[in-house]
Design an enzyme around this catalytic site. Structure first.
Site, PDB file in Angstrom:
ATOM      1  N   GLY A 160       0.456  -1.151  -0.062  1.00 47.19           N
ATOM      2  CA  GLY A 160      -0.165  -0.004   0.096  1.00 47.19           C
ATOM      3  C   GLY A 160       1.345   1.306   0.226  1.00 47.19           C
ATOM      4  O   GLY A 160       0.310   2.334  -0.889  1.00 47.19           O
ATOM      5  N   THR A 161       1.793   1.240   0.814  1.00 50.27           N
ATOM      6  CA  THR A 161       2.467   2.119   0.566  1.00 50.27           C
ATOM      7  C   THR A 161       3.073   2.659  -0.482  1.00 50.27           C
ATOM      8  O   THR A 161       3.522   3.809  -1.194  1.00 50.27           O
ATOM      9  CB  THR A 161       4.080   2.469   1.542  1.00 50.27           C
ATOM     10  OG1 THR A 161       3.504   2.267   3.339  1.00 50.27           O
ATOM     11  CG2 THR A 161       5.703   3.077   1.396  1.00 50.27           C
TER      12      THR A 161
ATOM     13  N   GLN B 234      -7.321   1.776   5.627  1.00 49.41           N
ATOM     14  CA  GLN B 234      -8.193   1.737   6.523  1.00 49.41           C
ATOM     15  C   GLN B 234      -9.300   1.365   6.071  1.00 49.41           C
ATOM     16  O   GLN B 234     -10.090   0.239   7.108  1.00 49.41           O
ATOM     17  CB  GLN B 234      -7.557   3.109   7.803  1.00 49.41           C
ATOM     18  CG  GLN B 234      -6.792   3.110   8.425  1.00 49.41           C
ATOM     19  CD  GLN B 234      -6.416   1.457   9.073  1.00 49.41           C
ATOM     20  OE1 GLN B 234      -7.402   0.893   9.646  1.00 49.41           O
ATOM     21  NE2 GLN B 234      -5.100   1.139   9.291  1.00 49.41           N
TER      22      GLN B 234
ATOM     23  N   SER C 278      -4.535  -1.612   0.716  1.00 50.35           N
ATOM     24  CA  SER C 278      -3.237  -1.832   1.140  1.00 50.35           C
ATOM     25  C   SER C 278      -3.911  -3.385   1.656  1.00 50.35           C
ATOM     26  O   SER C 278      -4.584  -3.276   2.686  1.00 50.35           O
ATOM     27  CB  SER C 278      -2.129  -1.754   2.143  1.00 50.35           C
ATOM     28  OG  SER C 278      -1.139  -2.422   2.675  1.00 50.35           O
TER      29      SER C 278
ATOM     30  N   HIS D 273      -2.879  -5.900   3.468  1.00 51.24           N
ATOM     31  CA  HIS D 273      -2.997  -6.764   4.799  1.00 51.24           C
ATOM     32  C   HIS D 273      -4.227  -5.418   6.315  1.00 51.24           C
ATOM     33  O   HIS D 273      -4.179  -6.210   6.687  1.00 51.24           O
ATOM     34  CB  HIS D 273      -1.696  -6.697   5.504  1.00 51.24           C
ATOM     35  CG  HIS D 273      -1.206  -5.567   5.156  1.00 51.24           C
ATOM     36  ND1 HIS D 273      -0.826  -4.465   4.565  1.00 51.24           N
ATOM     37  CD2 HIS D 273      -1.260  -4.751   6.426  1.00 51.24           C
ATOM     38  CE1 HIS D 273      -0.464  -3.838   5.380  1.00 51.24           C
ATOM     39  NE2 HIS D 273      -0.668  -3.352   6.195  1.00 51.24           N
TER      40      HIS D 273
ATOM     41  N   CYS E 100       5.694   6.449  22.890  1.00 55.95           N
ATOM     42  CA  CYS E 100       7.037   6.421  23.443  1.00 55.95           C
ATOM     43  C   CYS E 100       5.976   4.300  23.291  1.00 55.95           C
ATOM     44  O   CYS E 100       7.032   3.640  24.147  1.00 55.95           O
ATOM     45  CB  CYS E 100       6.533   6.511  25.198  1.00 55.95           C
ATOM     46  SG  CYS E 100       7.430   7.981  25.658  1.00 55.95           S
TER      47      CYS E 100
END
Length: 460
Positions: free
Chosen positions: A69-70, A177, A194, A196, A320
């Site tokens: 997809g990228t 998405q 994409s 996946h 984080c």
């Protein structure tokens, strides 16, 4: 162990598994060859393209399979910009696009192009009017995701597409998405997806380019995939991706209703069960399976580890929880808390009992993490012996500066101020977000000898 991170990667759909195994035996040959094995591989590839095109709502010859997809996003943006270079070199994107879009925008800017970012509101949505204001005579391309990958907010794609059409600007929609869950938005000129994300195998993306859109594929010329995606096609994976896309779209209507009800339960229950929590993203215009919330006074990485130990796989937009100390660009653009951020994205078939157990486990886990950090217990103290206080949090990472602020805000009178000294980049986002959640006033940021001084005025 419940897997609640389908926004990152969905489990392989049973139809995808069946199609993949069958295609491994039939689709290994070169589809460009004229002998029997090659013709058989070509038939599989053509059938997969027709099935995917039908699901997307385009012609088969408008759809290209890519290695991810990228890559589909990168190729779509570079090809559209190159094809419309005579018009100009201006690119418009929203501030909450996937990193693949923003990386393409940065590369375009580094090569001499110009980029404008459309801001979003606190729910993560763009305003069509604000988007229209940034379209110019030299705008070559506009980009807008169908729904946000971190908070699930759906974007007003159809309205923006109409404005782009009126301005003569093609619109690239990153539908990664939503493609397997929601109807494909109207009005797009280019669309990326994409596999996946919808339960297909990883390593397969798709790029659809409407006929009439000026497009010049970049990179060395290649004869495969109409010259838009170089290299030998992974036919078994492509066949599995197309089969699973058709399957999940057939299941989407019923499954979306069920998952939306489960997510509504999480959205309503979490603020009741856990103090000092903000559920982020649009409560209505959102993906049916995804909910994101931010917990004050919590270290995000520790929280996700503890939830993993309790048996739940969830993710986060918190800085984080990744290899970078830079806060999530999506949460920053929305102006919400970046630390203690939890994203729950339910796969198809999620059991109600798993959601109930998650809601049972979450309050205990959050309380334990807060206790380790010596976080304040609500309500704040009401005594106010000093008109102003200074908190030195230099050298300490968020959420510690926010925790220290919360500990002392009750020690100044209403109208008094607390100044937090911090050199953590995340504090620029988290301290204003805390103020918005606790209905205190964020006065602003001032330079300090080291880092910055964040001034907060107590309002209640």
């Amino acid at each position: 162990m419940p897997y609640f991170d389908t926004a990152s990667a969905a489990p392989l759909h049973p139809v995808a598994r069946q199609a993949l195994l069958a295609a491994l035996d039939e689709g290994w040959a070169d589809p460009a060859r004229l002998y029997r094995e090659g013709r058989r591989a070509r038939l599989l590839l053509d059938a997969a393209r027709e099935a995917a095109a039908e699901a997307v709502g385009c012609r088969p010859d408008e759809l290209t399979f890519t290695p991810s997809g990228t890559r589909a996003v990168h190729s779509g943006i570079s090809g559209a910009l190159a094809g419309r270079r005579r018009v100009g070199r201006h690119l418009v994107v929203s501030s909450v696009e996937h990193s693949s879009v923003l990386h393409s925008a940065a590369a375009h800017e580094a090569a001499g192009g110009t980029v404008s970012e459309v801001p979003v509101d606190r729910s993560g949505a763009v305003s069509p009017a604000a988007y229209a204001e940034l379209l110019r005579a030299d705008t070559a391309l506009a980009c807008l995701q169908s729904a946000n990958h971190e908070v699930g907010t759906e974007q007003p794609v159809a309205a923006v597409a109409e404005l782009c059409r009126a301005a003569g600007v093609p619109l690239l929609v990153d539908a990664a998405q939503s493609l397997g869950r929601e109807p494909v938005p109207e009005g797009w000129s280019l669309l990326a997806g994409s596999a996946h994300k919808w339960g297909g195998p990883s390593g397969v993306g798709l790029l659809a380019v409407r006929k009439g859109v000026r497009f010049a594929a970049q990179g060395p010329a290649d004869e495969r995939e109409s010259g838009r995606s170089a290299g030998f096609e992974n036919i078994p994976a492509v066949v599995a991706a197309a089969a699973s896309l058709r399957a999940v779209r057939a299941e989407a209507a019923a499954e979306s209703v069920r998952l939306r009800a489960l997510v509504d339960r999480i959205r309503a229950a979490v603020p009741q069960l856990v103090p000092d929590v903000e559920v982020v993203g649009d409560p209505v215009r959102r993906l049916p399976h995804l909910v994101t919330f931010s917990c004050l006074y919590v270290d995000g990485e520790t929280l996700l580890h503890e939830l993993d130990r309790a048996g739940f796989s969830v993710s986060s937009g918190s800085s984080c929880t990744s290899s970078t100390l830079t806060p999530s660009h999506v949460l920053r653009a929305m102006g919400v808390l970046s630390e203690g951020n939890v994203r729950v994205s339910l796969p198809n078939g999620t059991a109600e009992a798993d959601v109930d157990r998650f809601l049972e486990v979450l309050p205990r886990v959050v309380a334990e993490v807060r206790q380790r950090l010596d976080a304040p217990a609500p309500p704040p103290r009401e005594t106010a012996p000093a008109a102003s206080l200074v908190v030195d949090a230099l050298g300490r990472r968020c959420p510690i500066p926010v925790i220290e602020l919360a500990k002392v805000i009750g020690e100044v009178p209403v109208g008094g101020t607390v100044t937090v000294l911090s050199d953590d980049e995340a504090a620029r986002l988290d301290i204003p977000a805390w103020c918005a959640m606790r209905e205190q006033e964020y006065v602003g940021e001032e330079p300090a000898d080291r880092g910055s001084a964040h001034v907060v005025r107590r309002l209640s």
